[in-house]
Write a protein that holds these residues in place. Sequence first.
Motif, PDB file in Angstrom:
ATOM      1  N   TYR A  85      -4.681   9.910   3.496  1.00  0.00           N
ATOM      2  CA  TYR A  85      -3.780  10.894   3.662  1.00  0.00           C
ATOM      3  C   TYR A  85      -2.682  10.882   2.923  1.00  0.00           C
ATOM      4  N   THR A  86      -2.114   9.721   2.847  1.00  0.00           N
ATOM      5  CA  THR A  86      -1.033   9.618   1.930  1.00  0.00           C
ATOM      6  C   THR A  86      -1.104   9.859   0.449  1.00  0.00           C
ATOM      7  N   ASN A 106     -10.513  12.616   3.687  1.00  0.00           N
ATOM      8  CA  ASN A 106     -11.064  12.486   2.366  1.00  0.00           C
ATOM      9  C   ASN A 106     -11.286  10.843   2.524  1.00  0.00           C
ATOM     10  N   PRO A 107     -12.216  10.443   1.257  1.00  0.00           N
ATOM     11  CA  PRO A 107     -12.210   8.919   0.987  1.00  0.00           C
ATOM     12  C   PRO A 107     -10.970   8.737   0.218  1.00  0.00           C
ATOM     13  N   SER A 108     -10.372   7.370   0.712  1.00  0.00           N
ATOM     14  CA  SER A 108      -8.979   6.864   0.010  1.00  0.00           C
ATOM     15  C   SER A 108      -9.572   6.456  -1.396  1.00  0.00           C
ATOM     16  N   PRO A 109      -8.648   7.066  -2.546  1.00  0.00           N
ATOM     17  CA  PRO A 109      -8.820   6.627  -3.720  1.00  0.00           C
ATOM     18  C   PRO A 109      -8.166   5.099  -3.813  1.00  0.00           C
ATOM     19  N   ASP A 110      -7.539   4.710  -2.948  1.00  0.00           N
ATOM     20  CA  ASP A 110      -6.897   3.422  -3.060  1.00  0.00           C
ATOM     21  C   ASP A 110      -8.069   2.287  -3.377  1.00  0.00           C
ATOM     22  N   ALA A 111      -8.947   2.335  -2.723  1.00  0.00           N
ATOM     23  CA  ALA A 111      -9.912   1.089  -2.520  1.00  0.00           C
ATOM     24  C   ALA A 111     -11.266   1.711  -3.161  1.00  0.00           C
ATOM     25  N   ARG A 145       5.897   3.962  -0.996  1.00  0.00           N
ATOM     26  CA  ARG A 145       5.680   5.332  -1.808  1.00  0.00           C
ATOM     27  C   ARG A 145       6.830   5.698  -3.043  1.00  0.00           C
ATOM     28  N   LEU A 146       7.884   5.140  -2.456  1.00  0.00           N
ATOM     29  CA  LEU A 146       9.200   5.493  -3.233  1.00  0.00           C
ATOM     30  C   LEU A 146       9.217   4.388  -4.355  1.00  0.00           C
ATOM     31  N   ASN A 147       8.491   3.234  -4.171  1.00  0.00           N
ATOM     32  CA  ASN A 147       8.659   1.962  -5.017  1.00  0.00           C
ATOM     33  C   ASN A 147       7.335   1.571  -5.625  1.00  0.00           C
ATOM     34  N   ALA A 148       6.503   2.357  -5.670  1.00  0.00           N
ATOM     35  CA  ALA A 148       5.159   2.354  -5.904  1.00  0.00           C
ATOM     36  C   ALA A 148       4.902   1.509  -7.173  1.00  0.00           C
ATOM     37  N   ASN A 149       5.734   2.282  -8.269  1.00  0.00           N
ATOM     38  CA  ASN A 149       5.522   1.693  -9.676  1.00  0.00           C
ATOM     39  C   ASN A 149       6.259   0.147  -9.808  1.00  0.00           C
ATOM     40  N   ASP A 150       7.106  -0.134  -8.992  1.00  0.00           N
ATOM     41  CA  ASP A 150       7.476  -1.535  -9.080  1.00  0.00           C
ATOM     42  C   ASP A 150       6.959  -2.347  -8.155  1.00  0.00           C
ATOM     43  N   SER A 196       0.879  -1.224   0.001  1.00  0.00           N
ATOM     44  CA  SER A 196       0.015   0.138  -0.072  1.00  0.00           C
ATOM     45  C   SER A 196       0.799   1.201  -0.140  1.00  0.00           C
ATOM     46  N   TYR A 197       0.232   2.387  -0.332  1.00  0.00           N
ATOM     47  CA  TYR A 197       0.932   3.463  -0.602  1.00  0.00           C
ATOM     48  C   TYR A 197       1.327   4.340   0.813  1.00  0.00           C
TER      49      TYR A 197
END
Lengths: 93, 366
Positions: free
Chosen positions: B337-338, B345-350, B191-196, B185-186
Amino acid sequence: MDTNAKPIANPSVVLREEFDDCAVLFDPDTGEGYAVNPTGVFCWKRFDGRHTLAEITAELRAACEDAPAEAEQNVQEFSEELAGKGLIGFEVQ
Amino acid sequence: MKVMSTPRSLELAITNRCNLRCSYCYHFGSADDVDRDLPTAEWLQFFAELKECAVLDVTLAGGEPFLREDLRELVAGIVANRMRFSFLSNGTLITDELAAFLRNTGRCQGVQVSIDGEAPAVHDAARGRGSFDRAIAGLKALQRNGLPALVRVTIHKHNVHHLAKIARLLLEEYELPSFGTNAASYLGLCRLNANDLQLNAAERSLAMETLLELDRKYPGRIQATAGPLAEARMWLEMERARQTNAPATSGQGCLASCGGVFNKMAVRADGVMTPCGQLPHIELGRINRDSLRDVWQHHPELQRLRDRQAIPLTEFAYCRGCEYVAWCRGNCPALAYTLTGDDANPSPDACLKRFLEDGGRLPSER
């Protein structure tokens, strides 16, 4: 049960008063918890090896305006139930 | 919702040190990553306060909690103060002797060990060379000594195609009763390796489909409170609700997904109290200086996070018009938050709407 018996709380057991009307007796050795109502909390706080069941019942009647006639029996049953779960013992006379 | 007089549980980061640097670690690279560990005496003093507050259990985390040289003293302090305890660990430092010690306390609820692959190449991709063999050795030590081993599989790009093999290893070869899953999770280093690391919509769809299939193969033995399996269950329920226009249940339609602030708290390795191990930037006070009970009952930030539950999702521009909004709960505040800079806010992740817009597909129901 003898109303002169003096219950004593298992010192490992935690009384957790979560809300005004709800508490839990938690045994950390088993991980089990038992919900108790305010009357149970009142009794638990007197399970100190010095109060007899009769004295606890008398204090309960004095504290509550509407204690039922069967209060003594209820206190006895409550203490028997807790003793069965290992949450209290009885002071040896 | 009524608030308990004190928290029931706490997560304690007893050390900031770790012998690994997993590329998705939520601890390092976050506000949880502090520059010092508390001395033994400070923790022991705090444990006495936890007893006064009738706290029932603590989770010892880090960093890697088994790096604490005074671990036995800390555990003795927890036991003496009438609590149970568990660990979040990478598993690599667990020996038979340590496992036997923990078992003999009679208070250890379990040790969560991270296993991310069925073989070294898969597990070590995000956790570092040699970590798989050592984590498995730790897991076996727990099993030999009769201590509950709670395995957590964090799903990411490097293991998403291995889930069936991982399940077979854990449930068949090692005969674990169950294991848990989540996703990279971000947070923190991720956060530094998110794309990988982080799953894209297609990989997330695959993970959901695979995990539901494995759940049918191993009924009740794969658990999730976050990540693809939890999302699959939640989103399928939301889709069913949308199709039948089901009445919303409690909390749906509001930022009500997280109930943690109603029963637990966390402490960083430097002794700063926080609402949650994943919201380490919100500093509520310091142990042994500020009263835990007072912080729990009166700190405005905790009140704010509890009040978050009443914020309707329709207040957010992105949610307006979403056909799932009536059944959504807004998801994790730490990820909100991250990802957005604001935990309110609602989390865009889920977000199901976003997932579908990104080309994701809901798993088939059988």
